[in-house]
Design a protein around this motif. Sequence first.
Motif, PDB file in Angstrom:
ATOM      1  N   LYS A  89      28.641  26.887 -13.999  1.00 19.69           N
ATOM      2  CA  LYS A  89      29.545  26.227 -13.086  1.00 19.69           C
ATOM      3  C   LYS A  89      28.725  24.748 -13.027  1.00 19.69           C
ATOM      4  CE  LYS A  89      30.994  30.176 -10.261  1.00 19.69           C
ATOM      5  NZ  LYS A  89      30.929  30.798  -9.093  1.00 19.69           N
ATOM      6  N   ASN A  90      27.460  24.818 -12.888  1.00 18.30           N
ATOM      7  CA  ASN A  90      26.618  23.568 -12.785  1.00 18.30           C
ATOM      8  C   ASN A  90      27.034  22.608 -14.077  1.00 18.30           C
ATOM      9  OD1 ASN A  90      25.528  23.684 -10.306  1.00 18.30           O
ATOM     10  ND2 ASN A  90      23.416  24.843 -11.164  1.00 18.30           N
ATOM     11  N   ALA A  91      26.959  23.380 -15.423  1.00 21.58           N
ATOM     12  CA  ALA A  91      26.901  22.776 -16.528  1.00 21.58           C
ATOM     13  C   ALA A  91      28.359  21.993 -16.417  1.00 21.58           C
ATOM     14  CB  ALA A  91      26.983  23.260 -17.784  1.00 21.58           C
ATOM     15  N   ASP A  92      29.323  22.825 -16.045  1.00 19.08           N
ATOM     16  CA  ASP A  92      31.028  22.228 -16.104  1.00 19.08           C
ATOM     17  C   ASP A  92      31.058  21.158 -15.315  1.00 19.08           C
ATOM     18  OD1 ASP A  92      33.778  22.755 -16.961  1.00 19.08           O
ATOM     19  OD2 ASP A  92      34.065  23.093 -14.653  1.00 19.08           O
ATOM     20  N   GLN A  93      30.298  21.258 -14.179  1.00 12.93           N
ATOM     21  CA  GLN A  93      30.346  20.255 -13.037  1.00 12.93           C
ATOM     22  C   GLN A  93      29.708  18.551 -13.704  1.00 12.93           C
ATOM     23  OE1 GLN A  93      29.143  21.073  -9.079  1.00 12.93           O
ATOM     24  NE2 GLN A  93      29.124  19.050  -8.582  1.00 12.93           N
ATOM     25  N   LEU A  94      28.726  18.864 -14.114  1.00 11.96           N
ATOM     26  CA  LEU A  94      27.883  17.797 -14.761  1.00 11.96           C
ATOM     27  C   LEU A  94      28.880  17.269 -15.850  1.00 11.96           C
ATOM     28  CD1 LEU A  94      25.218  16.070 -14.917  1.00 11.96           C
ATOM     29  CD2 LEU A  94      24.491  17.815 -16.426  1.00 11.96           C
ATOM     30  N   ASP A  95      29.368  18.073 -16.787  1.00 16.21           N
ATOM     31  CA  ASP A  95      30.003  17.776 -18.090  1.00 16.21           C
ATOM     32  C   ASP A  95      31.408  16.889 -17.182  1.00 16.21           C
ATOM     33  OD1 ASP A  95      31.206  17.723 -20.475  1.00 16.21           O
ATOM     34  OD2 ASP A  95      32.662  19.264 -19.899  1.00 16.21           O
ATOM     35  N   ARG A  96      32.191  17.333 -16.483  1.00 12.54           N
ATOM     36  CA  ARG A  96      33.244  16.578 -16.043  1.00 12.54           C
ATOM     37  C   ARG A  96      32.931  15.079 -15.388  1.00 12.54           C
ATOM     38  NH1 ARG A  96      37.832  19.935 -15.135  1.00 12.54           N
ATOM     39  NH2 ARG A  96      37.282  22.124 -15.510  1.00 12.54           N
ATOM     40  N   ARG A  97      31.593  15.264 -14.739  1.00 10.96           N
ATOM     41  CA  ARG A  97      31.199  14.064 -14.087  1.00 10.96           C
ATOM     42  C   ARG A  97      30.632  12.970 -15.081  1.00 10.96           C
ATOM     43  NH1 ARG A  97      26.577  13.851  -9.493  1.00 10.96           N
ATOM     44  NH2 ARG A  97      28.193  15.562  -8.540  1.00 10.96           N
ATOM     45  N   LYS A  98      30.135  13.351 -15.986  1.00 13.01           N
ATOM     46  CA  LYS A  98      29.440  12.543 -17.180  1.00 13.01           C
ATOM     47  C   LYS A  98      30.604  11.878 -18.020  1.00 13.01           C
ATOM     48  CE  LYS A  98      25.206  12.549 -15.700  1.00 13.01           C
ATOM     49  NZ  LYS A  98      24.485  11.061 -15.275  1.00 13.01           N
ATOM     50  N   ARG A  99      31.516  12.759 -18.251  1.00 10.36           N
ATOM     51  CA  ARG A  99      32.631  12.359 -19.141  1.00 10.36           C
ATOM     52  C   ARG A  99      33.506  11.267 -18.283  1.00 10.36           C
ATOM     53  NH1 ARG A  99      33.679  15.433 -23.772  1.00 10.36           N
ATOM     54  NH2 ARG A  99      32.601  17.470 -23.835  1.00 10.36           N
ATOM     55  N   GLN A 100      33.534  11.237 -17.036  1.00 12.38           N
ATOM     56  CA  GLN A 100      34.332  10.193 -16.440  1.00 12.38           C
ATOM     57  C   GLN A 100      33.571   8.820 -16.457  1.00 12.38           C
ATOM     58  OE1 GLN A 100      35.016  11.770 -12.602  1.00 12.38           O
ATOM     59  NE2 GLN A 100      36.606  13.069 -13.050  1.00 12.38           N
ATOM     60  N   ASP A 101      32.242   9.047 -16.599  1.00 13.39           N
ATOM     61  CA  ASP A 101      31.601   7.783 -16.399  1.00 13.39           C
ATOM     62  C   ASP A 101      31.083   7.241 -17.568  1.00 13.39           C
ATOM     63  OD1 ASP A 101      31.764   7.951 -13.693  1.00 13.39           O
ATOM     64  OD2 ASP A 101      29.853   9.006 -13.356  1.00 13.39           O
ATOM     65  N   TYR A 102      30.970   8.261 -18.812  1.00 15.08           N
ATOM     66  CA  TYR A 102      30.328   7.797 -20.049  1.00 15.08           C
ATOM     67  C   TYR A 102      31.124   8.290 -21.340  1.00 15.08           C
ATOM     68  CZ  TYR A 102      26.416   6.572 -16.841  1.00 15.08           C
ATOM     69  OH  TYR A 102      25.672   6.205 -15.944  1.00 15.08           O
ATOM     70  N   PRO A 103      32.175   7.409 -21.774  1.00 17.28           N
ATOM     71  CA  PRO A 103      32.958   8.042 -22.708  1.00 17.28           C
ATOM     72  C   PRO A 103      32.319   8.370 -23.902  1.00 17.28           C
ATOM     73  CG  PRO A 103      33.696   5.901 -21.980  1.00 17.28           C
ATOM     74  CD  PRO A 103      32.448   6.279 -21.322  1.00 17.28           C
ATOM     75  N   SER A 104      30.954   7.721 -24.224  1.00 17.99           N
ATOM     76  CA  SER A 104      30.136   8.201 -25.422  1.00 17.99           C
ATOM     77  C   SER A 104      29.315   9.308 -25.017  1.00 17.99           C
ATOM     78  CB  SER A 104      29.404   6.818 -25.926  1.00 17.99           C
ATOM     79  OG  SER A 104      28.246   7.306 -26.999  1.00 17.99           O
ATOM     80  N   MET A 105      28.945  10.328 -25.885  1.00 18.93           N
ATOM     81  CA  MET A 105      28.425  11.442 -25.632  1.00 18.93           C
ATOM     82  C   MET A 105      26.640  10.892 -25.531  1.00 18.93           C
ATOM     83  SD  MET A 105      25.970  13.646 -27.163  1.00 18.93           S
ATOM     84  CE  MET A 105      26.284  13.457 -28.755  1.00 18.93           C
TER      85      MET A 105
END
Length: 235
Positions: A165-181
């Motif tokens: 759950k934490n990783a999924d939440q972090l993933d969604r947040r970071k993808r919104q702010d940073y298009p580049s991995m």
Amino acid sequence: MARNSRPLTRRAGTAIEAETIVIVCEGVKTEEIYFNGIRKEYRLATARINFIGLGADPLTVVRRAEELKSDYDHAWAVFDVESAGHHGQRHPSLEAAIARADRAGIRCAISHPCFELWLILHFRLHTAYLTNDKARSIARDLPFDYDDKGFDFDKLWPYRETALKNADQLDRRKRQDYPSMVDRNPWTSVHELVTRLLTITGGADPGEAAQTQQNVGSPSRVGTDQARGRRHSGR
């Protein structure tokens, strides 16, 4: 303290028949304890879940996974963004590794800066910038006996749902702010691999597994994100 000193709580034999996976990792210690711990937890032979720790750069890891791909149903490459011992510096072969994996259909489980972030997420959501050293320092303060020799898998595994759950939440947040991995620090996609493993072993709820796979998308998702990031940033 001895590693894995307590008996594991075994699940009944509910694994999907004949489905196999090979996991090729950059690391040879922390990742081995984790993924072999899952294999042992569900009493699966190495023919079903085969872990290979290379101690090599991401491009070498992807190449090895590509060599083994035809022998398994699933082939994954696991590596970090940052080079070991190099503060804030990403692997020189990182982008080449992602591109090659994308072409070959190899799934990647990547951590930024390092695999220890995934371990931390078993206990708490962490969103602030991390280095290798800082991630390991945080891990040492968490209750799973992490140190330079390894950690106690039994003390970590009960919190796998929290990590997912934490990783999924972090993933969604970071993808919104940073298009580049490569600009997402901290970030990890190890939860995608763990979800796949739990599905194979029968340890995941089918509905949750399907939703996670829908979020993950195709094997090329990381590579596509990387390409978008380059266009977005002008690199």
